[in-house]
Design a protein around this motif. Sequence first.
Motif, PDB file in Angstrom:
ATOM      1  N   UNK A  31       0.798  -1.233   0.000  1.00  8.71           N
ATOM      2  CA  UNK A  31       0.000   0.000   0.000  1.00  8.71           C
ATOM      3  C   UNK A  31       0.829   1.282   0.000  1.00  8.71           C
ATOM      4  N   UNK A  32       1.963   1.226  -0.654  1.00 11.64           N
ATOM      5  CA  UNK A  32       2.778   2.445  -0.744  1.00 11.64           C
ATOM      6  C   UNK A  32       3.364   2.582  -2.127  1.00 11.64           C
ATOM      7  N   UNK A  33       3.679   3.786  -2.512  1.00 12.58           N
ATOM      8  CA  UNK A  33       4.564   4.009  -3.656  1.00 12.58           C
ATOM      9  C   UNK A  33       5.979   3.745  -3.147  1.00 12.58           C
ATOM     10  N   UNK A  34       6.902   3.605  -4.093  1.00 13.62           N
ATOM     11  CA  UNK A  34       8.273   3.425  -3.617  1.00 13.62           C
ATOM     12  C   UNK A  34       8.879   4.801  -3.329  1.00 13.62           C
ATOM     13  N   UNK A  35       8.767   5.222  -2.073  1.00 18.50           N
ATOM     14  CA  UNK A  35       9.355   6.501  -1.677  1.00 18.50           C
ATOM     15  C   UNK A  35      10.602   6.244  -0.825  1.00 18.50           C
ATOM     16  N   UNK A  36      11.167   7.319  -0.326  1.00 18.01           N
ATOM     17  CA  UNK A  36      12.418   7.182   0.426  1.00 18.01           C
ATOM     18  C   UNK A  36      12.245   6.264   1.646  1.00 18.01           C
ATOM     19  N   UNK A  37      11.103   6.397   2.293  1.00 13.22           N
ATOM     20  CA  UNK A  37      10.851   5.592   3.493  1.00 13.22           C
ATOM     21  C   UNK A  37      10.869   4.091   3.143  1.00 13.22           C
ATOM     22  N   UNK A  38      10.203   3.777   2.028  1.00 16.41           N
ATOM     23  CA  UNK A  38      10.169   2.378   1.573  1.00 16.41           C
ATOM     24  C   UNK A  38      11.576   1.880   1.260  1.00 16.41           C
ATOM     25  N   UNK A  39      12.337   2.725   0.572  1.00 19.12           N
ATOM     26  CA  UNK A  39      13.704   2.325   0.221  1.00 19.12           C
ATOM     27  C   UNK A  39      14.546   2.088   1.473  1.00 19.12           C
ATOM     28  N   UNK A  40      14.366   2.970   2.458  1.00 20.38           N
ATOM     29  CA  UNK A  40      15.107   2.797   3.715  1.00 20.38           C
ATOM     30  C   UNK A  40      14.750   1.473   4.376  1.00 20.38           C
ATOM     31  N   UNK A  41      13.456   1.157   4.334  1.00 21.57           N
ATOM     32  CA  UNK A  41      13.013  -0.101   4.936  1.00 21.57           C
ATOM     33  C   UNK A  41      13.652  -1.292   4.223  1.00 21.57           C
ATOM     34  N   UNK A  42      13.626  -1.240   2.890  1.00 24.91           N
ATOM     35  CA  UNK A  42      14.202  -2.351   2.115  1.00 24.91           C
ATOM     36  C   UNK A  42      15.708  -2.452   2.371  1.00 24.91           C
ATOM     37  N   UNK A  43      16.336  -1.305   2.500  1.00 21.22           N
ATOM     38  CA  UNK A  43      17.772  -1.295   2.787  1.00 21.22           C
ATOM     39  C   UNK A  43      18.065  -2.038   4.091  1.00 21.22           C
ATOM     40  N   UNK A  44      17.279  -1.738   5.124  1.00 19.52           N
ATOM     41  CA  UNK A  44      17.469  -2.397   6.420  1.00 19.52           C
ATOM     42  C   UNK A  44      17.269  -3.910   6.299  1.00 19.52           C
ATOM     43  N   UNK A  45      16.260  -4.296   5.543  1.00 17.50           N
ATOM     44  CA  UNK A  45      15.967  -5.728   5.375  1.00 17.50           C
ATOM     45  C   UNK A  45      17.143  -6.434   4.686  1.00 17.50           C
ATOM     46  N   UNK A  46      17.634  -5.829   3.606  1.00 16.94           N
ATOM     47  CA  UNK A  46      18.744  -6.437   2.858  1.00 16.94           C
ATOM     48  C   UNK A  46      19.983  -6.554   3.743  1.00 16.94           C
ATOM     49  N   UNK A  47      20.267  -5.484   4.493  1.00 19.16           N
ATOM     50  CA  UNK A  47      21.442  -5.513   5.371  1.00 19.16           C
ATOM     51  C   UNK A  47      21.303  -6.609   6.424  1.00 19.16           C
ATOM     52  N   UNK A  48      20.088  -6.812   6.913  1.00 16.94           N
ATOM     53  CA  UNK A  48      19.874  -7.843   7.945  1.00 16.94           C
ATOM     54  C   UNK A  48      20.113  -9.250   7.416  1.00 16.94           C
ATOM     55  N   UNK A  49      20.060  -9.421   6.099  1.00 15.37           N
ATOM     56  CA  UNK A  49      20.313 -10.761   5.567  1.00 15.37           C
ATOM     57  C   UNK A  49      21.798 -10.960   5.250  1.00 15.37           C
ATOM     58  N   UNK A  50      22.626  -9.990   5.686  1.00 16.25           N
ATOM     59  CA  UNK A  50      24.089 -10.083   5.537  1.00 16.25           C
ATOM     60  C   UNK A  50      24.588  -9.976   4.092  1.00 16.25           C
ATOM     61  N   UNK A  51      23.811  -9.339   3.227  1.00 14.99           N
ATOM     62  CA  UNK A  51      24.236  -9.162   1.842  1.00 14.99           C
ATOM     63  C   UNK A  51      25.431  -8.214   1.745  1.00 14.99           C
ATOM     64  N   UNK A  52      25.565  -7.356   2.737  1.00 11.15           N
ATOM     65  CA  UNK A  52      26.690  -6.418   2.752  1.00 11.15           C
ATOM     66  C   UNK A  52      26.280  -5.048   2.238  1.00 11.15           C
ATOM     67  N   UNK A  53      27.026  -4.039   2.677  1.00 11.74           N
ATOM     68  CA  UNK A  53      26.673  -2.643   2.391  1.00 11.74           C
ATOM     69  C   UNK A  53      26.754  -2.319   0.902  1.00 11.74           C
ATOM     70  N   UNK A  54      27.838  -2.776   0.298  1.00  8.11           N
ATOM     71  CA  UNK A  54      28.090  -2.412  -1.098  1.00  8.11           C
ATOM     72  C   UNK A  54      26.987  -2.944  -2.022  1.00  8.11           C
ATOM     73  N   UNK A  55      26.668  -4.226  -1.847  1.00  8.11           N
ATOM     74  CA  UNK A  55      25.636  -4.840  -2.689  1.00  8.11           C
ATOM     75  C   UNK A  55      24.278  -4.216  -2.372  1.00  8.11           C
ATOM     76  N   UNK A  56      24.026  -3.976  -1.098  1.00  5.19           N
ATOM     77  CA  UNK A  56      22.753  -3.364  -0.707  1.00  5.19           C
ATOM     78  C   UNK A  56      22.579  -2.004  -1.393  1.00  5.19           C
ATOM     79  N   UNK A  57      23.606  -1.172  -1.327  1.00  2.67           N
ATOM     80  CA  UNK A  57      23.528   0.142  -1.980  1.00  2.67           C
ATOM     81  C   UNK A  57      23.240   0.018  -3.465  1.00  2.67           C
TER      82      UNK A  57
END
Length: 307
Positions: A31-57
């Motif tokens: 229920x959202x457009x992809x805004x900055x808040x959504x991107x931040x959330x996805x960033x946190x999720x990706x980092x939590x799976x240990x993908x690493x900062x570089x790949x996450x960015x």
Amino acid sequence: VETMNIFKQFQSGLKKTSNFLSTNIVDALKSKKIDQETLDEIETILLSSDIGLEVTNHLIQKIQSTKNFKSENANSVLKLLANELELILQPREKPLLTSRDYQPTILIFIGVNGSGKTTTIGKLINIIPNDKKILVGACDTFRAAAVDQLKKWTKNQKVDFHQGSLEQDPASVAYSVCQKAQKEQYDYVIIDTAGRLSNNTNLLNQLVKIKSVISKKINADNIKTILVLDGTNGSNMVNQVETFGQSMNVSGLIITKIDGTAKGGALISVAKKFEFPIHFVGLGEKAEDLFEFNAKKFSHSMLGIEE
Ligand code: GDP
């Protein structure tokens, strides 16, 4: 049919990671457009799976630059991520065994205790075609339990086993194993080594010595050194590759216990940081749970995408 089944194996082996990633990403996109808040959330999720900062960015940038995602398009975001990860993993695909392997080809297994060396050797025996003659050598002469465990795998699968005496110099065991293999024309020699802490310099010296002794008998092209990593170990994997990779001239990696973690992304940070091939992944404890690493199957299974 075969490929289909292997895809299913990757999907079930990566279930913990894909449940974590897909559930949370789909949730973030709800229920959202992809805004900055959504991107931040996805960033946190990706980092939590240990993908690493570089790949996450990199992944976040890719999502950002694709303007026309709508909230109902969660699936296309997952697909985009899977495709990007596949590109990163693709260069790491390289089979360990080839039809051009010499007789004998020596496979030296190294890695810290508990990383899954013994189990992986057992599984590998199961994968090597039946018409190949296999000799397993136990060079961890200081841990009787480890030797017994390895012996059991070889007995169950009816391949030959060579061990030294307790506390014998591991390099001298390796030497006799190679001698036997040449004389009796074995196709593959699998050598298990000790694996105390990776920052133990004595261990590293011992491994280097084992390898140099083997090199006296066997052409360097026919020796492959495989580093086994515990996939649940996160950033420790990176440390271990740094410790062993250069000094042992590692030919490739096997990453185990992917099935036991929601942080399967750690494999990706290793693949991004180092150029070592990833030969196999361990997706369970049984003899048939070792699979040749496949970038497409891994990346797509990781995001819960059905093929
Ligand atoms: P070693 O000390 O490096 O020889 O490690 P082992 O082969 O003894 O493995 C340590 C533990 O990890 C054992 O309980 C194995 O059954 C388990 N193990 C190894 N590979 C896998 C895997 O791919 N998945 C799971 N779930 N467990 C594994």
